[in-house]
Design an enzyme around this catalytic site. Sequence first.
Site, mmCIF file in Angstrom:
data_model
loop_
_atom_site.group_PDB
_atom_site.id
_atom_site.type_symbol
_atom_site.label_atom_id
_atom_site.label_comp_id
_atom_site.label_asym_id
_atom_site.label_seq_id
_atom_site.Cartn_x
_atom_site.Cartn_y
_atom_site.Cartn_z
ATOM 1 N N CYS A 2 -3.090 -7.288 4.398
ATOM 2 C CA CYS A 2 -3.934 -7.996 5.355
ATOM 3 C C CYS A 2 -3.960 -9.496 5.074
ATOM 4 C CB CYS A 2 -5.357 -7.461 5.290
ATOM 5 S SG CYS A 2 -5.495 -5.668 5.377
ATOM 6 N N ARG A 27 3.084 -10.711 6.308
ATOM 7 C CA ARG A 27 2.465 -9.802 5.351
ATOM 8 C C ARG A 27 2.393 -8.375 5.883
ATOM 9 N NH1 ARG A 27 -0.934 -12.870 1.621
ATOM 10 N NH2 ARG A 27 -2.368 -11.142 1.439
ATOM 11 N N TRP A 74 -3.901 -4.522 7.986
ATOM 12 C CA TRP A 74 -2.958 -3.437 7.712
ATOM 13 C C TRP A 74 -3.801 -2.243 7.309
ATOM 14 C CZ3 TRP A 74 -0.926 -0.460 3.563
ATOM 15 C CH2 TRP A 74 0.335 0.085 3.784
ATOM 16 N N ASN A 98 -9.965 -8.273 2.918
ATOM 17 C CA ASN A 98 -8.725 -7.683 2.420
ATOM 18 C C ASN A 98 -9.043 -6.855 1.192
ATOM 19 O OD1 ASN A 98 -7.430 -9.239 4.308
ATOM 20 N ND2 ASN A 98 -6.447 -10.611 2.838
ATOM 21 N N GLY A 99 -8.406 -5.707 1.061
ATOM 22 C CA GLY A 99 -8.590 -4.902 -0.134
ATOM 23 C C GLY A 99 -9.240 -3.567 0.157
ATOM 24 N N GLU A 479 19.245 -1.035 -4.117
ATOM 25 C CA GLU A 479 18.729 -2.083 -3.248
ATOM 26 C C GLU A 479 19.278 -1.920 -1.833
ATOM 27 O OE1 GLU A 479 17.351 -5.839 -1.599
ATOM 28 O OE2 GLU A 479 16.585 -4.309 -2.967
ATOM 29 N N LYS A 483 16.951 -1.236 1.504
ATOM 30 C CA LYS A 483 16.965 -2.117 2.679
ATOM 31 C C LYS A 483 17.248 -1.328 3.951
ATOM 32 C CE LYS A 483 15.854 -6.022 1.088
ATOM 33 N NZ LYS A 483 15.099 -5.272 0.073
ATOM 34 N N GLU A 486 14.174 0.604 4.920
ATOM 35 C CA GLU A 486 13.058 -0.254 5.325
ATOM 36 C C GLU A 486 13.175 -0.727 6.767
ATOM 37 O OE1 GLU A 486 11.342 -2.733 1.554
ATOM 38 O OE2 GLU A 486 13.340 -3.282 2.235
ATOM 39 N N HIS A 502 27.013 16.360 -9.480
ATOM 40 C CA HIS A 502 25.893 17.124 -10.029
ATOM 41 C C HIS A 502 24.831 17.428 -8.976
ATOM 42 C CE1 HIS A 502 27.321 16.903 -14.160
ATOM 43 N NE2 HIS A 502 27.632 15.631 -13.923
ATOM 44 N N LYS A 602 4.270 -7.158 3.476
ATOM 45 C CA LYS A 602 5.053 -8.031 2.607
ATOM 46 C C LYS A 602 4.530 -8.019 1.178
ATOM 47 C CE LYS A 602 8.102 -11.149 1.535
ATOM 48 N NZ LYS A 602 9.520 -10.785 1.458
#
Length: 607
Positions: A2, A27, A74, A98-99, A479, A483, A486, A502, A602
């Site tokens: 947020c 964010r 968010w 926020n939080g 990575e 990506k 995401e 395996h 973010k």
Amino acid sequence: MCGICGVVGYQPATPIVFEGLRRLEYRGYDSSGIATVNHGQLSRCRAAGKLDNLKHALEETPLTGTTAIGHTRWATHGAPTTGNAHPHQAGQVAIVHNGIIENFSELKSLLEAKGRFFETETDSEVVAHLLDEHIQQGMPPKEAAFATIRQLRGAYAIAMIFEGHDNLLIGARHGAPLAVGYGNGEMFLGSDSLALAPLSNRITYLEDGDWCVLTREQVEIFDATGNAVNRPVQTTSLSTGQIGKDGYRHFMEKELHEHPVAIGQTLQRIIDPVTRRIVLPEMPFDVANLSRATITACGSAFYAGMVGRYWLEELARLPVDIDVASELRYRQPPQPDRGLALLISQSGETADTLGVLRELKAAGQSIVSVLNVEHSTMGRESDLVLGMVAGPEISVASTKAFTAQLSVLAALTIDFARKRNLIDEQKERELTDSLLDLPSHALEVLNLFEQIRTMARVIAQARDVLYLGRGICMPVAQEGALKLKEISYIHAEAYAAGELKHGPISLIDQSVPVVAIAPSTILFDKTLSNLQEARARGGRILVFTDAKGTERLKDVAEHVIVLPDVNAFATPILYAIPVQILAYEVALLKGTDVDQPRNLAKSVTVE
């Protein structure tokens, strides 16, 4: 996560706050809103979805006044609806938060017993009602704010405005970042310096437990006990120009093109170009006497840490433990004497990484953080900060920050190897030269977009993708898979190529592309053998390699992207760039929201 923006000033506040929220879009959010106080009256406007929805709502119902708070939410508690959007209003107060308020349930029960009615599903609304309850008891706003935050448990950054007080804005933080910006005849609050960039270049970062009282004329800051304190005012070089798209379609596209600059500027800070030697700040410990290192981070930063482990163990002969911060934070393994904790974060506010920092510090470890925001909470609490110079990264999916992190870790490894008498000056220059060549090689990679787009067309048709790498290339494969997940929403997994037989090989058929990170200088024969096994089962083989590797892959791979020849030491930094471009090109073909993928934020500043 947020975002918060607030202003108390002399000019219309809503446009200022709205543009602040626009700068906080990176964010991640799913609703937004603004509240103002004008001639003593509180008003607010909220909307679910993107900020454009809030813009349309404000056009229908304009908000006037010179004091305002705004929020991009968010969702954590409660669905992402207009009703749950911030600001929350209760009686004579409006707040944004926020939080997470951990004791909201017990506070809510106490307030409901006093006749309070709650309109939302959020934990944040408790703050508004608690604050108003103190106001109704006759407390002035300053005392009511202090009484309220003393009753809260959890992580929060809060901004508050009050009916009847046009010249007052109060903020508080505990475990979530909040900054004060100083203007001429106006003051500002923001979740981070980007929110405040065009408004003020003089910023104070509140410390944990701090709360502040802002008027047009002054800022008062108090600690958790209510005592007045002085916090340093810092000058920031951020500007609005740094957060525009500069003609690119997306922030991610722009930031992909900034890899050469981010790598170059970061290396410029830590390598002497004349002597070609690493120049790092003095370490607050004896490098030669270190017994063990612990690396921890989240997301892409964790994969950077995995590359760092390979480097440190092989070159500096320093044993390394590595774990994701959300696990290490609660696993509480025994820590060694003479131990180093190496933490990596773009924002310096990542909640789990910050929590681990405090645990490791309490366990007697020396704390070194690799950060893009050196004045962040992690920066202030570390024994030493190794800053990267990536600049603002707006797209949710990290790109240039990743290669900047790797650049710092590579330099740190060379420095440690030298101080542990494991390399001589000639070897140091050879390694630093390989790093200094990277910006020009990165520019060469940026000319490969069209070729990578051809590879992307294969992946865009798939539901599942396997990424393979061996040795130090395995974290690069991870990575790449992250990506792709995401921003394209295609399921992807990365494996050490030797693990293919395996288990994962059972997934391979004509519908499953296999993306390999296969430079000729790193276990190439082993990787080639694994790719031949995948090809024999119908897998569509797509490879990133160099000119030498290309010759041996021509009968195995369907698509090969040829990258510049580099020293094996520098390979992970260069090869990270095309796997990120590949994900971007697939996302374009899929038509997803590249910069703000669903469900992601973010900077994850709560657990």
